[in-house]
Design an enzyme around this catalytic site. Sequence first.
Site, PDB file in Angstrom:
ATOM      1  N   ARG A 138      17.515  10.204  41.189  1.00 14.56           N
ATOM      2  CA  ARG A 138      17.148  11.574  40.822  1.00 14.56           C
ATOM      3  C   ARG A 138      17.489  11.912  39.373  1.00 14.56           C
ATOM      4  O   ARG A 138      17.559  13.080  39.008  1.00 14.56           O
ATOM      5  CB  ARG A 138      17.859  12.563  41.750  1.00 14.56           C
ATOM      6  CG  ARG A 138      17.508  12.363  43.218  1.00 14.56           C
ATOM      7  CD  ARG A 138      18.317  13.298  44.108  1.00 14.56           C
ATOM      8  NE  ARG A 138      17.933  13.164  45.519  1.00 14.56           N
ATOM      9  CZ  ARG A 138      18.488  13.850  46.514  1.00 14.56           C
ATOM     10  NH1 ARG A 138      19.460  14.729  46.243  1.00 14.56           N
ATOM     11  NH2 ARG A 138      18.091  13.674  47.748  1.00 14.56           N
ATOM     12  N   CYS A 157       5.217  16.800  23.670  1.00 13.63           N
ATOM     13  CA  CYS A 157       4.386  15.595  23.803  1.00 13.63           C
ATOM     14  C   CYS A 157       5.116  14.559  24.657  1.00 13.63           C
ATOM     15  O   CYS A 157       4.644  14.179  25.713  1.00 13.63           O
ATOM     16  CB  CYS A 157       4.057  15.035  22.427  1.00 13.63           C
ATOM     17  SG  CYS A 157       3.037  16.128  21.422  1.00 13.63           S
ATOM     18  N   ARG A 177       2.432  12.975  27.212  1.00 15.14           N
ATOM     19  CA  ARG A 177       1.075  13.467  27.498  1.00 15.14           C
ATOM     20  C   ARG A 177       0.101  13.118  26.397  1.00 15.14           C
ATOM     21  O   ARG A 177      -1.100  12.976  26.621  1.00 15.14           O
ATOM     22  CB  ARG A 177       1.086  14.985  27.709  1.00 15.14           C
ATOM     23  CG  ARG A 177       1.487  15.775  26.475  1.00 15.14           C
ATOM     24  CD  ARG A 177       1.263  17.266  26.605  1.00 15.14           C
ATOM     25  NE  ARG A 177       1.673  17.963  25.390  1.00 15.14           N
ATOM     26  CZ  ARG A 177       0.921  18.095  24.303  1.00 15.14           C
ATOM     27  NH1 ARG A 177      -0.295  17.591  24.283  1.00 15.14           N
ATOM     28  NH2 ARG A 177       1.371  18.734  23.239  1.00 15.14           N
ATOM     29  N   SER A 178       0.598  12.980  25.147  1.00 17.77           N
ATOM     30  CA  SER A 178      -0.272  12.790  23.990  1.00 17.77           C
ATOM     31  C   SER A 178       0.457  11.958  22.941  1.00 17.77           C
ATOM     32  O   SER A 178       1.632  12.207  22.662  1.00 17.77           O
ATOM     33  CB  SER A 178      -0.653  14.159  23.406  1.00 17.77           C
ATOM     34  OG  SER A 178      -1.397  14.031  22.220  1.00 17.77           O
ATOM     35  N   ASP A 180      -0.145  10.221  19.051  1.00 18.25           N
ATOM     36  CA  ASP A 180      -0.831   9.931  17.804  1.00 18.25           C
ATOM     37  C   ASP A 180      -0.344   8.556  17.340  1.00 18.25           C
ATOM     38  O   ASP A 180       0.798   8.402  16.914  1.00 18.25           O
ATOM     39  CB  ASP A 180      -0.482  11.025  16.787  1.00 18.25           C
ATOM     40  CG  ASP A 180      -1.066  10.795  15.401  1.00 18.25           C
ATOM     41  OD1 ASP A 180      -1.520   9.677  15.119  1.00 18.25           O
ATOM     42  OD2 ASP A 180      -1.037  11.743  14.599  1.00 18.25           O
ATOM     43  N   HIS A 218      -4.249   8.070  21.208  1.00 19.09           N
ATOM     44  CA  HIS A 218      -5.392   8.273  20.322  1.00 19.09           C
ATOM     45  C   HIS A 218      -5.116   7.972  18.854  1.00 19.09           C
ATOM     46  O   HIS A 218      -3.965   7.905  18.419  1.00 19.09           O
ATOM     47  CB  HIS A 218      -5.886   9.720  20.449  1.00 19.09           C
ATOM     48  CG  HIS A 218      -4.812  10.739  20.197  1.00 19.09           C
ATOM     49  ND1 HIS A 218      -4.104  11.339  21.208  1.00 19.09           N
ATOM     50  CD2 HIS A 218      -4.324  11.259  19.030  1.00 19.09           C
ATOM     51  CE1 HIS A 218      -3.227  12.191  20.688  1.00 19.09           C
ATOM     52  NE2 HIS A 218      -3.344  12.156  19.369  1.00 19.09           N
TER      53      HIS A 218
END
Length: 276
Positions: A138, A157, A177-178, A180, A218
């Site tokens: 946990r 992010c 999540r994202s 660069d 990306h």
Amino acid sequence: MSYADEVFVSVCREILANGVWDTDREVRPRWADGTSAHTVKLFGVVNRYNLRREFPAMTLRRTAFRNCVDELLWIWQKKSNDVRQLGSHIWDAWAGEDGTIGKAYGYQLGVKHQYSDGWYDQVDRVLKDLRENPASRRMVTNLFNHHDLHEMGLYPCAYSMTFNVSGNTLNAILNQRSQDMLTASNWNVCQYAVLVHMLAQVSGLEAGELVHVIADCHIYDRHVPLVEELLRREPRPAPRLVIDPAVTDFYAFTPGSVRLEGYEPWEFHEKIEVAV
């Protein structure tokens, strides 16, 4: 060759060859001149780094190691959202008039929550479980608090860490999540590799594996030529992480407590524009 370079090259080549462009859609990010900042991306990228084998710093371009450690401690140790406490200016574009990024990043880690055995913030809870209950499944931290998103200068992010102890080895999963790829990819990897090493040391454990899960991986349109330049370079050997063995309290670490030995990356003098 640094394994971090291998990962970067492999992922970027896959993005450029088989990624999906968003040029047919409206996007939130903008370049400084107001132009839409479009990307080509892959979904669901998973990279694994064995921290026992080497430290995952890229050599195709320099990762500003001291600044990334400073930011890591700003978030995880100081639990701060005040950009004026940082040595770099990477958060300035997202700061409000009060000098903070709102209820984001370090702010979330500093909020105390009620557990069955008392009140702890997320960092202190992980430290307690690593020492007293390492078999726990946990040990999870989460910065993506939906209740506070409207008060954040930027949605987090890299938002979640899951820690797991196997034998005497501390492993972790970083959820993002994202990502660069040009500006932040190795920055985040180095940060959280350092965090695993720090938490392992103060808990009497060894650093094991860091698994990096990226939802939207990306490259920005204006970054494509710069990435292609990096892909033409010859990678160099990975550096070695040196961490002060005398530090046994997580809150005693400073940016000077860790350094990279034998780090000789390629220099990258081109200006990198950042979309905001």
